[in-house]
Design a protein around this motif. Structure first.
Motif, PDB file in Angstrom:
ATOM      1  N   VAL A  41       1.408  -1.198  -0.448  1.00 11.09           N
ATOM      2  CA  VAL A  41       0.118  -0.249   0.457  1.00 11.09           C
ATOM      3  C   VAL A  41       0.995   1.157  -0.036  1.00 11.09           C
ATOM      4  O   VAL A  41       0.577   1.792  -0.721  1.00 11.09           O
ATOM      5  CB  VAL A  41      -0.920   0.155   1.558  1.00 11.09           C
ATOM      6  CG1 VAL A  41      -1.786   1.626   0.919  1.00 11.09           C
ATOM      7  CG2 VAL A  41      -1.897  -1.242   0.950  1.00 11.09           C
ATOM      8  N   GLY A  42       1.877   0.838   1.134  1.00 11.87           N
ATOM      9  CA  GLY A  42       2.669   2.030   0.852  1.00 11.87           C
ATOM     10  C   GLY A  42       3.743   2.587  -0.321  1.00 11.87           C
ATOM     11  O   GLY A  42       4.054   3.656  -0.796  1.00 11.87           O
ATOM     12  N   LEU A  80      11.823   3.309   2.818  1.00 12.76           N
ATOM     13  CA  LEU A  80      11.914   4.254   4.310  1.00 12.76           C
ATOM     14  C   LEU A  80      10.733   5.001   4.651  1.00 12.76           C
ATOM     15  O   LEU A  80      11.255   5.703   4.952  1.00 12.76           O
ATOM     16  CB  LEU A  80      13.825   5.183   3.291  1.00 12.76           C
ATOM     17  CG  LEU A  80      14.592   4.022   2.997  1.00 12.76           C
ATOM     18  CD1 LEU A  80      15.573   4.850   2.970  1.00 12.76           C
ATOM     19  CD2 LEU A  80      15.383   4.220   5.127  1.00 12.76           C
ATOM     20  N   TYR A  81      10.858   6.372   3.790  1.00  8.51           N
ATOM     21  CA  TYR A  81       9.725   6.739   3.966  1.00  8.51           C
ATOM     22  C   TYR A  81       8.694   6.742   4.755  1.00  8.51           C
ATOM     23  O   TYR A  81       7.695   7.339   5.659  1.00  8.51           O
ATOM     24  CB  TYR A  81       9.449   7.680   2.557  1.00  8.51           C
ATOM     25  CG  TYR A  81       8.112   9.068   2.543  1.00  8.51           C
ATOM     26  CD1 TYR A  81       8.687   9.837   2.347  1.00  8.51           C
ATOM     27  CD2 TYR A  81       7.050   8.758   2.398  1.00  8.51           C
ATOM     28  CE1 TYR A  81       8.113  11.010   2.737  1.00  8.51           C
ATOM     29  CE2 TYR A  81       6.428   9.965   2.558  1.00  8.51           C
ATOM     30  CZ  TYR A  81       5.878  11.110   2.626  1.00  8.51           C
ATOM     31  OH  TYR A  81       5.435  11.844   2.734  1.00  8.51           O
ATOM     32  N   LEU A  82       8.168   5.202   4.766  1.00  5.53           N
ATOM     33  CA  LEU A  82       7.115   5.147   5.598  1.00  5.53           C
ATOM     34  C   LEU A  82       7.141   3.944   6.547  1.00  5.53           C
ATOM     35  O   LEU A  82       6.686   3.755   6.960  1.00  5.53           O
ATOM     36  CB  LEU A  82       5.819   3.990   4.487  1.00  5.53           C
ATOM     37  CG  LEU A  82       5.718   4.523   3.038  1.00  5.53           C
ATOM     38  CD1 LEU A  82       5.100   4.251   2.344  1.00  5.53           C
ATOM     39  CD2 LEU A  82       4.820   5.732   3.335  1.00  5.53           C
ATOM     40  N   ARG A  83       8.872   4.313   6.636  1.00  4.82           N
ATOM     41  CA  ARG A  83       8.427   3.023   8.038  1.00  4.82           C
ATOM     42  C   ARG A  83       8.472   3.422   9.062  1.00  4.82           C
ATOM     43  O   ARG A  83       8.147   2.122  10.245  1.00  4.82           O
ATOM     44  CB  ARG A  83      10.202   3.462   7.500  1.00  4.82           C
ATOM     45  CG  ARG A  83      11.167   4.081   8.322  1.00  4.82           C
ATOM     46  CD  ARG A  83      12.631   3.378   8.710  1.00  4.82           C
ATOM     47  NE  ARG A  83      13.345   5.592   8.932  1.00  4.82           N
ATOM     48  CZ  ARG A  83      14.236   5.880   9.033  1.00  4.82           C
ATOM     49  NH1 ARG A  83      14.421   5.051   7.853  1.00  4.82           N
ATOM     50  NH2 ARG A  83      14.042   6.889   9.129  1.00  4.82           N
ATOM     51  N   ASP A  84       8.557   4.344   9.636  1.00  3.88           N
ATOM     52  CA  ASP A  84       7.454   4.752  11.288  1.00  3.88           C
ATOM     53  C   ASP A  84       6.414   5.110  11.016  1.00  3.88           C
ATOM     54  O   ASP A  84       5.434   5.872  11.898  1.00  3.88           O
ATOM     55  CB  ASP A  84       8.628   6.039  11.236  1.00  3.88           C
ATOM     56  CG  ASP A  84       9.630   5.912  11.653  1.00  3.88           C
ATOM     57  OD1 ASP A  84       9.781   4.702  11.731  1.00  3.88           O
ATOM     58  OD2 ASP A  84      10.996   6.361  11.525  1.00  3.88           O
ATOM     59  N   LYS A  85       5.673   5.044   9.959  1.00  5.74           N
ATOM     60  CA  LYS A  85       3.866   5.484   9.734  1.00  5.74           C
ATOM     61  C   LYS A  85       3.311   3.910  10.199  1.00  5.74           C
ATOM     62  O   LYS A  85       3.861   3.212  10.146  1.00  5.74           O
ATOM     63  CB  LYS A  85       4.213   5.625   8.470  1.00  5.74           C
ATOM     64  CG  LYS A  85       4.546   6.846   7.693  1.00  5.74           C
ATOM     65  CD  LYS A  85       3.696   7.591   7.256  1.00  5.74           C
ATOM     66  CE  LYS A  85       4.652   9.381   6.772  1.00  5.74           C
ATOM     67  NZ  LYS A  85       5.452   9.746   7.353  1.00  5.74           N
TER      68      LYS A  85
END
Length: 149
Positions: A41-42, A80-85
């Protein structure tokens, strides 16, 4: 183009349904060495974001759009952009961005033709979206395969 955009919009409903799936299931790889549903999805979100920010704003008759970024590099950046979401925030971001992308590309006149990168092929807004509709279908099949396990 209306029919294609409606099909492109249907992906929103499929992704929205993921909010009813256990988060642990969404975080499991779909198979060994593959992404999780969360990451898929990311990945879809990140391509929509790219198209919304970098491609659609410059779509005009006779324009040569930039070559798509290196897919492997782009996909690494997405993860990487989504790793903490959270899964929910990724789903919400996908839904919002997909709606914006549909609104934005529906503004492109049907007779507008452009090329991408070094390619000679002429694209319209509709043929551009068809590329990503096929991409959606591929990933939705992966998601459904995992959910039906």
């Amino acid at each position: 183009m209306k029919k294609i955009l409606m099909e492109f919009e249907e992906t929103i409903d499929a992704i929205k349904k993921l909010k009813d799936v256990q988060e642990s299931k969404l975080n499991e790889p779909i198979s060994k060495g593959k992404w999780s549903i969360r990451e898929i999805v990311g990945h879809l979100y990140y391509w929509d974001k790219y198209n919304l920010e970098k491609m659609v704003p410059i779509m005009a008759n006779g324009v040569n759009l930039p070559q798509f970024s290196n897919h492997d590099q782009h996909n690494k950046e997405a993860i990487l952009y989504l790793r903490d979401k959270t899964v929910e925030s990724i789903i919400d971001a996908f839904i919002e961005t997909r709606k914006e992308l549909i609104d934005s590309i529906s503004e492109i006149e049907e007779d507008v033709r452009f090329t991408i990168g070094k390619g000679k092929r002429q694209f319209s807004g509709e043929s551009f979206i068809k590329i990503f509709l096929k991409h959606d279908i591929h990933h939705l099949q992966q998601i459904n395969g995992k959910l039906n396990n």
